[in-house]
Design a protein around this motif. Structure first.
Motif, PDB file in Angstrom:
ATOM      1  N   LYS A 142       0.844  -1.184   0.000  1.00 51.48           N
ATOM      2  CA  LYS A 142       0.000   0.000   0.000  1.00 51.48           C
ATOM      3  C   LYS A 142       0.881   1.236   0.000  1.00 51.48           C
ATOM      4  CE  LYS A 142      -0.574  -0.410   5.048  1.00 51.48           C
ATOM      5  NZ  LYS A 142      -1.554  -0.547   6.151  1.00 51.48           N
ATOM      6  N   LYS A 143       0.416   2.277  -0.619  1.00 52.13           N
ATOM      7  CA  LYS A 143       1.184   3.508  -0.703  1.00 52.13           C
ATOM      8  C   LYS A 143       1.474   4.044   0.696  1.00 52.13           C
ATOM      9  CE  LYS A 143      -0.424   5.070  -5.240  1.00 52.13           C
ATOM     10  NZ  LYS A 143      -1.106   6.150  -5.990  1.00 52.13           N
ATOM     11  N   GLY A 144       2.659   4.605   0.848  1.00 58.34           N
ATOM     12  CA  GLY A 144       3.018   5.180   2.133  1.00 58.34           C
ATOM     13  C   GLY A 144       3.883   4.284   2.999  1.00 58.34           C
ATOM     14  N   LEU A 145       4.082   3.019   2.587  1.00 60.54           N
ATOM     15  CA  LEU A 145       4.961   2.132   3.356  1.00 60.54           C
ATOM     16  C   LEU A 145       6.386   2.678   3.334  1.00 60.54           C
ATOM     17  CD1 LEU A 145       3.922  -1.535   2.496  1.00 60.54           C
ATOM     18  CD2 LEU A 145       3.487  -0.265   4.578  1.00 60.54           C
ATOM     19  N   ARG A 146       6.977   2.789   4.491  1.00 55.76           N
ATOM     20  CA  ARG A 146       8.329   3.321   4.574  1.00 55.76           C
ATOM     21  C   ARG A 146       9.371   2.198   4.598  1.00 55.76           C
ATOM     22  NH1 ARG A 146       7.895   8.272   9.049  1.00 55.76           N
ATOM     23  NH2 ARG A 146       6.317   9.501   7.916  1.00 55.76           N
ATOM     24  N   THR A 148      10.938   0.680   2.230  1.00 51.31           N
ATOM     25  CA  THR A 148      10.698  -0.383   1.259  1.00 51.31           C
ATOM     26  C   THR A 148      11.786  -0.370   0.191  1.00 51.31           C
ATOM     27  OG1 THR A 148       8.314  -0.109   1.598  1.00 51.31           O
ATOM     28  CG2 THR A 148       9.007  -1.371  -0.330  1.00 51.31           C
ATOM     29  N   ALA A 149      12.388  -1.518  -0.052  1.00 49.14           N
ATOM     30  CA  ALA A 149      13.435  -1.624  -1.065  1.00 49.14           C
ATOM     31  C   ALA A 149      12.871  -1.336  -2.456  1.00 49.14           C
ATOM     32  CB  ALA A 149      14.064  -3.011  -1.035  1.00 49.14           C
ATOM     33  N   GLU A 150      13.685  -0.739  -3.305  1.00 48.35           N
ATOM     34  CA  GLU A 150      13.319  -0.552  -4.705  1.00 48.35           C
ATOM     35  C   GLU A 150      13.723  -1.800  -5.484  1.00 48.35           C
ATOM     36  OE1 GLU A 150      11.610   1.944  -5.689  1.00 48.35           O
ATOM     37  OE2 GLU A 150      11.801   3.243  -3.944  1.00 48.35           O
ATOM     38  N   GLY A 151      12.876  -2.217  -6.410  1.00 50.62           N
ATOM     39  CA  GLY A 151      13.164  -3.408  -7.197  1.00 50.62           C
ATOM     40  C   GLY A 151      13.828  -3.070  -8.522  1.00 50.62           C
ATOM     41  N   TYR A 152      14.811  -3.887  -8.922  1.00 50.89           N
ATOM     42  CA  TYR A 152      15.567  -3.635 -10.151  1.00 50.89           C
ATOM     43  C   TYR A 152      15.571  -4.865 -11.048  1.00 50.89           C
ATOM     44  CZ  TYR A 152      17.281   0.582  -7.882  1.00 50.89           C
ATOM     45  OH  TYR A 152      17.355   1.804  -7.259  1.00 50.89           O
ATOM     46  N   GLY A 153      15.762  -4.632 -12.351  1.00 53.30           N
ATOM     47  CA  GLY A 153      15.791  -5.697 -13.331  1.00 53.30           C
ATOM     48  C   GLY A 153      17.154  -6.354 -13.445  1.00 53.30           C
ATOM     49  N   ARG A 154      17.303  -7.172 -14.456  1.00 51.39           N
ATOM     50  CA  ARG A 154      18.549  -7.907 -14.681  1.00 51.39           C
ATOM     51  C   ARG A 154      19.652  -6.988 -15.212  1.00 51.39           C
ATOM     52  NH1 ARG A 154      17.671 -13.380 -14.782  1.00 51.39           N
ATOM     53  NH2 ARG A 154      15.492 -14.025 -14.771  1.00 51.39           N
ATOM     54  N   ILE A 155      20.872  -7.459 -15.109  1.00 51.74           N
ATOM     55  CA  ILE A 155      22.004  -6.742 -15.697  1.00 51.74           C
ATOM     56  C   ILE A 155      21.989  -6.938 -17.209  1.00 51.74           C
ATOM     57  CG2 ILE A 155      24.513  -6.667 -15.897  1.00 51.74           C
ATOM     58  CD1 ILE A 155      24.703  -7.458 -12.977  1.00 51.74           C
ATOM     59  N   ILE A 156      21.993  -5.830 -17.935  1.00 53.11           N
ATOM     60  CA  ILE A 156      22.104  -5.844 -19.390  1.00 53.11           C
ATOM     61  C   ILE A 156      23.356  -5.054 -19.748  1.00 53.11           C
ATOM     62  CG2 ILE A 156      21.024  -5.175 -21.578  1.00 53.11           C
ATOM     63  CD1 ILE A 156      18.317  -5.364 -20.180  1.00 53.11           C
ATOM     64  N   PRO A 157      24.292  -5.644 -20.476  1.00 53.70           N
ATOM     65  CA  PRO A 157      25.549  -4.953 -20.804  1.00 53.70           C
ATOM     66  C   PRO A 157      25.326  -3.555 -21.370  1.00 53.70           C
ATOM     67  CG  PRO A 157      25.660  -7.232 -21.502  1.00 53.70           C
ATOM     68  CD  PRO A 157      24.253  -7.000 -21.047  1.00 53.70           C
ATOM     69  N   HIS A 166       6.306   0.121  -7.490  1.00 51.45           N
ATOM     70  CA  HIS A 166       5.639  -0.771  -6.538  1.00 51.45           C
ATOM     71  C   HIS A 166       4.188  -0.970  -6.963  1.00 51.45           C
ATOM     72  CE1 HIS A 166       8.952  -0.869  -3.721  1.00 51.45           C
ATOM     73  NE2 HIS A 166       9.039   0.444  -3.798  1.00 51.45           N
ATOM     74  N   TYR A 167       3.697  -2.210  -6.840  1.00 49.13           N
ATOM     75  CA  TYR A 167       2.332  -2.528  -7.238  1.00 49.13           C
ATOM     76  C   TYR A 167       1.576  -3.200  -6.102  1.00 49.13           C
ATOM     77  CZ  TYR A 167       4.869  -2.299 -11.705  1.00 49.13           C
ATOM     78  OH  TYR A 167       5.676  -1.921 -12.737  1.00 49.13           O
ATOM     79  N   SER A 168       0.293  -2.921  -6.049  1.00 48.67           N
ATOM     80  CA  SER A 168      -0.593  -3.660  -5.153  1.00 48.67           C
ATOM     81  C   SER A 168      -1.147  -4.848  -5.933  1.00 48.67           C
ATOM     82  CB  SER A 168      -1.745  -2.767  -4.674  1.00 48.67           C
ATOM     83  OG  SER A 168      -1.252  -1.680  -3.915  1.00 48.67           O
TER      84      SER A 168
END
Length: 270
Positions: A142-146, A148-157, A166-168
């Motif tokens: 839910k919005k407002g959660l403190r 919270t880690a940010e999510g990242y994608g795979r390594i692309i050269p 972030h999604y509910s």
């Protein structure tokens, strides 16, 4: 203390909730889902949805589609209702095979709601999270959660890692919505293990939850919301999860009574 989307580890909480209701004799694992979710109907060449049981949803052997008919993993807009405009797709004859299904576990949330009269999130907060003093665990983002880690994608050269929002998970919360941290999940593993307290489940229910039902695509054993795999000569019980930008795992080894929590905020993490 950092919060992560724990994704399919959410399924273990749903399994615990269902087995609590079994302990209370409010439902049985072999009950038909349609008894509690009236719109769960329809049939095709592979069978009739009305014959699918709670146990089959818990063990990913029901044959229902993996994620429904909406592109929520691409758009980040998870539906608020599981009832499709058309028919629920049945991939194979219920009980005959293993096929992972977020949709199936989400329907179990509807069963819990029907039986208890409580929203899924309200039920698990009251009967699991509060009992274990898991103050930093939420059934859905839910919005407002403190913190919270940010999510990242795979390594692309030659590119920076893609950063995800972030999604509910909304109606899919029982399958993939939970947000938690390492401290709370350590409490949870302790209570979930066969040697843990009976605060959330009795020993008999834990044994039922961890009894193998079908072999997975990876040659592991899937039980009722718990997966068993081998690590050397050790038998490991647990569940993993994958969300946009997050890969997670909880596991415990009964003989050594060792539990492990691994939370990462990047796809392709080792």
């Amino acid at each position: 203390n950092t919060l992560y989307h724990i994704a399919s580890i959410s399924k273990t909480f749903t399994s615990v909730a269902v087995l609590q209701l079994v302990e209370q004799k409010k439902i049985r694992v072999n009950d038909h889902v349609a008894k509690y979710v009236t719109w769960f109907k329809g049939k095709n060449k592979n069978g009739n949805l009305e014959n699918i049981t709670i146990k089959q949803l818990l063990s990913n052997t029901s044959g229902v589609w993996r994620d429904g008919s909406t592109p929520h993993w691409v758009t980040g807009k998870f539906p608020k209702s599981l009832q499709p405009k058309g028919k629920v797709d049945l991939i194979f004859k219920p009980g005959s095979e293993f096929k992972y299904s977020n949709y199936g576990f989400s329907v179990l949330g509807e069963v819990i709601k029907s039986v208890t009269g409580l929203e899924y999130k309200e039920y698990v907060e009251k009967n699991i999270l509060k009992r274990l003093d898991m103050k930093s665990t939420y059934p859905d983002y839910k919005k407002g959660l403190r913190n919270t880690a940010e999510g990242y994608g795979r390594i692309i050269p030659n590119h920076k890692r893609e950063k995800f929002g972030h999604y509910s998970a909304n109606a899919y919360a029982p399958a993939t919505g939970f947000v938690s941290n390492a401290i709370d999940l350590a409490k949870y593993i302790n209570a979930l293990s066969i040697y843990g307290s009976g605060i959330i489940l009795k020993k008999k229910s834990k044994q039922l939850m961890s009894k193998p039902i079908k072999t997975t695509e990876d040659k592991d054993k899937y039980c009722l919301g718990i997966e068993i795999y081998k690590l050397g000569d050790k038998k490991i019980y647990g569940h993993g999860g994958g969300f946009q930008g997050f890969l997670t795992q909880i596991a415990y080894e009964p003989k050594t009574k060792l539990g492990v929590v691994v939370l990462t905020n990047a796809l392709g993490a080792p």
